[in-house]
Scaffold this motif. Structure first.
Motif, PDB file in Angstrom:
ATOM      1  N   UNK A   1       0.886  -1.162   0.155  1.00  0.00           N
ATOM      2  CA  UNK A   1       0.126   0.197   0.018  1.00  0.00           C
ATOM      3  C   UNK A   1       0.998   1.331  -0.003  1.00  0.00           C
ATOM      4  N   UNK A   2       2.031   1.269   0.847  1.00  0.00           N
ATOM      5  CA  UNK A   2       2.821   2.309   0.655  1.00  0.00           C
ATOM      6  C   UNK A   2       3.523   2.697  -0.689  1.00  0.00           C
ATOM      7  N   UNK A   3       3.634   1.738  -1.380  1.00  0.00           N
ATOM      8  CA  UNK A   3       4.230   1.712  -2.770  1.00  0.00           C
ATOM      9  C   UNK A   3       2.824   2.404  -3.519  1.00  0.00           C
ATOM     10  N   UNK A   4       1.958   1.811  -3.694  1.00  0.00           N
ATOM     11  CA  UNK A   4       0.512   2.146  -4.238  1.00  0.00           C
ATOM     12  C   UNK A   4       0.465   3.695  -4.005  1.00  0.00           C
ATOM     13  N   UNK A   5       0.367   4.124  -2.765  1.00  0.00           N
ATOM     14  CA  UNK A   5       0.198   5.491  -2.314  1.00  0.00           C
ATOM     15  C   UNK A   5       1.495   6.242  -2.902  1.00  0.00           C
ATOM     16  N   UNK A   6       2.788   5.982  -2.987  1.00  0.00           N
ATOM     17  CA  UNK A   6       3.792   6.788  -3.409  1.00  0.00           C
ATOM     18  C   UNK A   6       3.412   6.955  -4.922  1.00  0.00           C
ATOM     19  N   UNK A   7       3.132   5.999  -5.711  1.00  0.00           N
ATOM     20  CA  UNK A   7       2.871   5.982  -7.100  1.00  0.00           C
ATOM     21  C   UNK A   7       1.567   7.451  -7.407  1.00  0.00           C
ATOM     22  N   UNK A   8       0.792   7.164  -6.276  1.00  0.00           N
ATOM     23  CA  UNK A   8      -0.573   7.904  -6.511  1.00  0.00           C
ATOM     24  C   UNK A   8      -0.085   9.299  -6.346  1.00  0.00           C
ATOM     25  N   UNK A   9       0.750   9.629  -5.392  1.00  0.00           N
ATOM     26  CA  UNK A   9       1.441  11.112  -5.291  1.00  0.00           C
ATOM     27  C   UNK A   9       2.091  11.482  -6.334  1.00  0.00           C
ATOM     28  N   UNK A  10       3.160  10.571  -6.850  1.00  0.00           N
ATOM     29  CA  UNK A  10       3.778  11.010  -7.885  1.00  0.00           C
ATOM     30  C   UNK A  10       3.009  11.276  -9.260  1.00  0.00           C
ATOM     31  N   UNK A  11       1.923  10.381  -9.408  1.00  0.00           N
ATOM     32  CA  UNK A  11       0.979  10.939 -10.647  1.00  0.00           C
ATOM     33  C   UNK A  11       0.187  12.251 -10.296  1.00  0.00           C
ATOM     34  N   UNK A  12       0.027  12.580  -8.824  1.00  0.00           N
ATOM     35  CA  UNK A  12      -0.593  13.778  -8.780  1.00  0.00           C
ATOM     36  C   UNK A  12       0.175  14.857  -8.823  1.00  0.00           C
ATOM     37  N   UNK A  13       1.253  14.836  -8.270  1.00  0.00           N
ATOM     38  CA  UNK A  13       2.102  16.220  -8.247  1.00  0.00           C
ATOM     39  C   UNK A  13       3.298  16.146  -9.507  1.00  0.00           C
ATOM     40  N   UNK A  14       3.407  15.104 -10.035  1.00  0.00           N
ATOM     41  CA  UNK A  14       4.734  14.816 -10.785  1.00  0.00           C
ATOM     42  C   UNK A  14       4.499  15.797 -11.982  1.00  0.00           C
ATOM     43  N   UNK A  15       3.648  15.539 -12.730  1.00  0.00           N
ATOM     44  CA  UNK A  15       3.178  16.493 -14.014  1.00  0.00           C
ATOM     45  C   UNK A  15       3.301  18.085 -13.621  1.00  0.00           C
ATOM     46  N   UNK A  16       3.019  18.438 -12.408  1.00  0.00           N
ATOM     47  CA  UNK A  16       3.093  19.582 -12.047  1.00  0.00           C
ATOM     48  C   UNK A  16       4.492  20.217 -11.849  1.00  0.00           C
ATOM     49  N   UNK A  17       5.236  19.306 -11.071  1.00  0.00           N
ATOM     50  CA  UNK A  17       6.673  19.596 -11.075  1.00  0.00           C
ATOM     51  C   UNK A  17       7.397  19.703 -12.211  1.00  0.00           C
ATOM     52  N   UNK A  18       7.038  18.736 -13.211  1.00  0.00           N
ATOM     53  CA  UNK A  18       7.744  18.734 -14.675  1.00  0.00           C
ATOM     54  C   UNK A  18       7.478  20.348 -15.335  1.00  0.00           C
ATOM     55  N   UNK A  19       6.229  20.774 -15.078  1.00  0.00           N
ATOM     56  CA  UNK A  19       5.858  21.940 -15.914  1.00  0.00           C
ATOM     57  C   UNK A  19       6.856  23.221 -15.024  1.00  0.00           C
ATOM     58  N   UNK A  20       6.793  23.017 -13.669  1.00  0.00           N
ATOM     59  CA  UNK A  20       7.391  23.971 -12.752  1.00  0.00           C
ATOM     60  C   UNK A  20       8.974  23.965 -12.988  1.00  0.00           C
ATOM     61  N   UNK A  21       9.322  22.814 -13.275  1.00  0.00           N
ATOM     62  CA  UNK A  21      10.980  22.871 -13.646  1.00  0.00           C
ATOM     63  C   UNK A  21      11.130  23.362 -15.059  1.00  0.00           C
ATOM     64  N   UNK A  22      10.475  23.081 -16.093  1.00  0.00           N
ATOM     65  CA  UNK A  22      10.596  23.485 -17.429  1.00  0.00           C
ATOM     66  C   UNK A  22      10.238  24.932 -17.397  1.00  0.00           C
ATOM     67  N   UNK A  23       9.564  25.543 -16.528  1.00  0.00           N
ATOM     68  CA  UNK A  23       9.268  26.909 -16.573  1.00  0.00           C
ATOM     69  C   UNK A  23      10.270  27.755 -16.187  1.00  0.00           C
ATOM     70  N   UNK A  24      11.370  27.159 -15.379  1.00  0.00           N
ATOM     71  CA  UNK A  24      12.611  28.018 -14.919  1.00  0.00           C
ATOM     72  C   UNK A  24      13.773  27.724 -15.741  1.00  0.00           C
ATOM     73  N   UNK A  25      13.760  28.275 -16.998  1.00  0.00           N
ATOM     74  CA  UNK A  25      14.734  28.143 -18.090  1.00  0.00           C
ATOM     75  C   UNK A  25      15.059  29.575 -18.474  1.00  0.00           C
ATOM     76  N   UNK A  26      16.532  29.568 -19.221  1.00  0.00           N
ATOM     77  CA  UNK A  26      16.850  30.672 -19.521  1.00  0.00           C
ATOM     78  C   UNK A  26      16.389  30.824 -20.941  1.00  0.00           C
ATOM     79  N   UNK A  27      16.846  31.534 -21.902  1.00  0.00           N
ATOM     80  CA  UNK A  27      16.249  32.035 -23.080  1.00  0.00           C
ATOM     81  C   UNK A  27      16.292  30.994 -24.224  1.00  0.00           C
ATOM     82  N   UNK A  28      17.330  30.061 -23.854  1.00  0.00           N
ATOM     83  CA  UNK A  28      17.332  29.116 -24.840  1.00  0.00           C
ATOM     84  C   UNK A  28      16.589  27.742 -24.533  1.00  0.00           C
ATOM     85  N   UNK A  29      15.609  27.930 -23.588  1.00  0.00           N
ATOM     86  CA  UNK A  29      15.028  26.835 -23.147  1.00  0.00           C
ATOM     87  C   UNK A  29      13.947  26.263 -24.178  1.00  0.00           C
TER      88      UNK A  29
END
Lengths: 274, 398
Positions: A15-43
């Motif tokens: 269940x712990x692994x399952x919950x971990x996957x759930x959290x990753x699925x929930x917030x992972x995409x948001x963090x991907x966008x968050x990281x990709x937004x913090x780029x220089x002009x050549x991003x």
């Protein structure tokens, strides 16, 4: 710990692994966008990140012509959210007060209100659009879209208020009247402070439902887009990380709204309980 | 609920103090008090009759208890006096004013609610202040009056606390202080002791009585416990199914229940139902003979009865003599029955003996002081004779 820990059963790890996957699925995409937004002009739009910088976030505020009318759409959505919030709180509160007593046709009105949640959102949007067309009124974000949002927020808020008043002890009001309070004074001094935390919840709920509403708005926002519609439009024609910067900024904004609501909730709940 | 009172009862300030403050308190808080009068008050909920036209006089300055089982109409009566419910018909009079159409606040009554209904978001001080604030008493005048009420009820040191931080007994006193602060002429109490545990209930009962004497105010209290009514009331109103069964002083209700319902509700009464076989003049009263199948005959005194009608009489559990059944037992003699001891229960001062009349299966109760029982104990399953005098046998007309 002095006592030895009991061995955890296998299901715990599963269940712990399952919950971990759930959290990753929930917030992972948001963090991907968050990281990709913090780029220089050549991003670019995809990983890997080439350089770190606030270039694209800054571009949101200073180079509007490149990424569409983000500022105006944001202002519209913000204003619409606040209007929806205010109307939702007032109407749901009054409906909740009214439904404390059974009256003729109360269950009919109840089901009529709730059924709006079951009808597919696109159909509601389409229906409002056709109705406006029929009476010859232009659809607009502050008229038809406002109505569309309320068909979504009001039933939810109404249900919440029913629950709140269901648990509300009627003898508080009776005691207030016994001590000389008028109906309005009993409401002002007793009922309102006691249900204030719930009202803040309803307000927050109303605002967020409106702020990110897409489907019900899609066909009736008129000539000028709300923010979710604007962002959707950008995904097809904006090809720079400015799109992600927009996601980051609006997410930060949403979180600050939630933080403010929690602070207010804490304030009122503290006043209520010792 | 915690039952640890912070202040002992002697510090409550409820006892009439010899100093001058005692008399000024009485004057400022109960400037005047009024009696309450109900005339043919009826209450219907839809087609259900909750009160079937009751008449009641509560004299000014007296302590009245409305007593009865749940659903008897006692709470409806109280709420109709308070103005929280409207009488379907009839008159509610406070003093010489008809108050049917007045709001609760304009009736000069104040109510102590069953679970106190203290405002949870306000402090003790703000709770007590609320009534004065709503009545438009200005701030300068409010403060001394609230302080005075808190002082009288021994709550001064809890003034800034929220109700949830107080014990049950303290919350109860806050409810009293809040109601009394508006200087009502009649105080209405809805089961004020039911939320307290047993030991606190007995103590608080005494405080309520003292408070009522100190203020000389009319108190009307709803209760379902006879011991509470007996110890508090000047006048007990026993109610059943929406009507008043008997009104009287505690001793009257206890010694002379007027109906089978009252006799049963007071407990510890043995009731016999039968036919009236003869009615004879006996001074001011009538000597009434009742015959019950399989039980024998009973002689009692009453005001009036018709031969041939169904009637009942009762004998209190502690007013009988019990002797082992002997061959001398004559079943034709009145006011005696033969019964078998079923069980003996020691409860402290008193020993309770359960018996059964074998001919009919009717159960009986005999109560005797434990001391008396020890001198002449009887065994379980033993057959005994129970006897009593005509003076102790009470006629129940309905």
């Amino acid at each position: 710990m002095i006592a030895p820990m009991r061995k955890r059963p296998l299901s715990f790890y599963f269940l712990a692994v399952f919950f971990g996957l759930f959290v990753l699925f929930l917030y992972g995409p948001m963090f991907a966008i968050f990281i990709l937004s913090l780029q220089g002009p050549d991003g670019a739009l995809t990983f890997p990140v080439r350089s770190f910088g606030f270039h694209w976030i800054a571009s949101l505020f200073f180079q509007q012509q490149r990424i569409g009318d983000f500022g105006a759409a944001f202002q519209r959505s913000l204003l619409l959210g606040f209007i929806v919030m205010a109307v939702t709180v007032v109407v749901a509160l009054m409906a909740g007060l009214a439904f404390r007593q059974k009256f003729k046709g109360s269950s009919f009105i109840f089901y009529l209100t709730i059924s709006s949640l079951i009808v597919p959102s696109v159909l509601i949007s389409l229906g409002i659009g056709i109705a406006f067309n029929l009476i010859g009124v232009q659809t607009n974000w502050y008229s038809s879209a406002l109505g569309g949002h309320l068909t979504w927020t009001l039933p939810f808020a109404f249900l919440i208020m029913l629950g709140v008043f269901n648990r509300f002890n009627l003898s508080y009001e009776e005691a207030a009247r016994d001590l000389g309070a008028s109906e309005f004074q009993a409401f002002q001094h007793i009922i309102l402070p006691l249900i204030a935390p719930a009202l803040i919840g309803v307000a927050l709920f109303g605002f967020t439902l409106s702020y990110d509403e897409f489907t019900r708005t899609s066909l009736i926002s008129g000539a000028r887009n709300t923010l979710p519609l604007e962002i959707f439009g950008m995904t097809t024609n904006v090809t720079s990380p400015a799109l992600y910067a927009l996601g980051t900024v609006t997410t930060v904004f949403s979180f600050s709204i939630i933080a403010i609501a929690f602070l207010a909730y804490g304030f009122f709940a503290k006043r209520q309980q010792p | 609920m915690s039952n640890t009172p912070v202040s002992p009862p002697t510090q409550l300030g409820l006892a009439p103090s010899p100093s001058a403050s005692g008399s000024t308190t009485r004057q400022t808080i109960a400037a005047s008090t009024q009696g309450v009068m109900l005339r043919s008050v009826m209450k219907k909920y839809g087609s259900t009759v909750a009160l079937e036209g009751i008449n009641l006089d509560v004299p000014a300055g007296s302590y009245c208890c409305l007593l009865g089982p749940s659903g008897c109409g006692k709470t409806s009566t109280l709420r109709i006096i308070a103005g929280h419910e409207e009488a379907t018909s009839g008159d509610v009079m406070i003093g010489d004013r008809r108050v049917n159409d007045l709001s609760p606040a304009k009736r000069s009554t104040a109510m102590v609610f069953q679970n106190y209904a203290l405002f949870p978001h306000k402090t003790v001080w703000q709770n007590v202040e609320f009534g004065l604030k709503m009545r438009g008493v200005n701030e300068r005048e409010r403060k001394p009056r609230v302080d005075e009420m808190l002082d009288i009820l021994g709550l001064s040191k809890f003034a800034s606390r929220k109700p949830s931080m107080l014990s049950g007994g303290q919350q109860q006193r806050v409810a009293l202080a809040r109601a009394l602060a508006t200087r009502p002429q009649v105080l209405l109490l809805d089961e004020p002791l039911s939320a307290l545990d047993e030991s606190l209930r007995v103590k608080t009962r005494g405080e309520l009585r003292k408070l009522q004497r100190q203020f000389g105010m009319t108190f009307i209290q709803v209760t379902h416990a006879q011991d509470e009514a007996f110890s508090l009331a000047d006048q007990i109103v026993v109610m059943d199914h929406g009507h008043i069964d008997q009104i009287g002083m505690p001793q009257e209700i206890f010694n002379a229940p007027a109906s089978r319902f009252v006799a049963r509700f007071m407990g510890d009464n043995n009731i016999f139902v039968g036919q009236v076989t003869s009615v004879a003049a006996d001074g001011d009263a009538r000597l009434i003979q009742i015959e019950a199948d399989g039980l024998g005959t009973f002689l009692c005194r009453g005001q009036a009865a018709d031969v041939g009608t169904t009637a009942a009489c009762c004998i209190r559990a502690d007013r009988m003599q019990v002797t082992p059944l002997s061959s001398a037992f004559d079943p034709t003699q009145p006011n005696q029955v033969a019964a078998r001891v079923v069980s003996v229960e020691f409860t402290g001062y008193v020993t309770r003996v359960s018996l059964v009349i074998e001919a009919t299966g009717q159960e009986m109760l005999y109560k005797v002081s434990t001391h008396g029982w020890m001198t002449q104990p009887l065994n379980e399953q033993q057959l005994v004779c129970l006897q009593w005098s005509t003076d102790d046998c009470i006629f129940l007309s309905h």
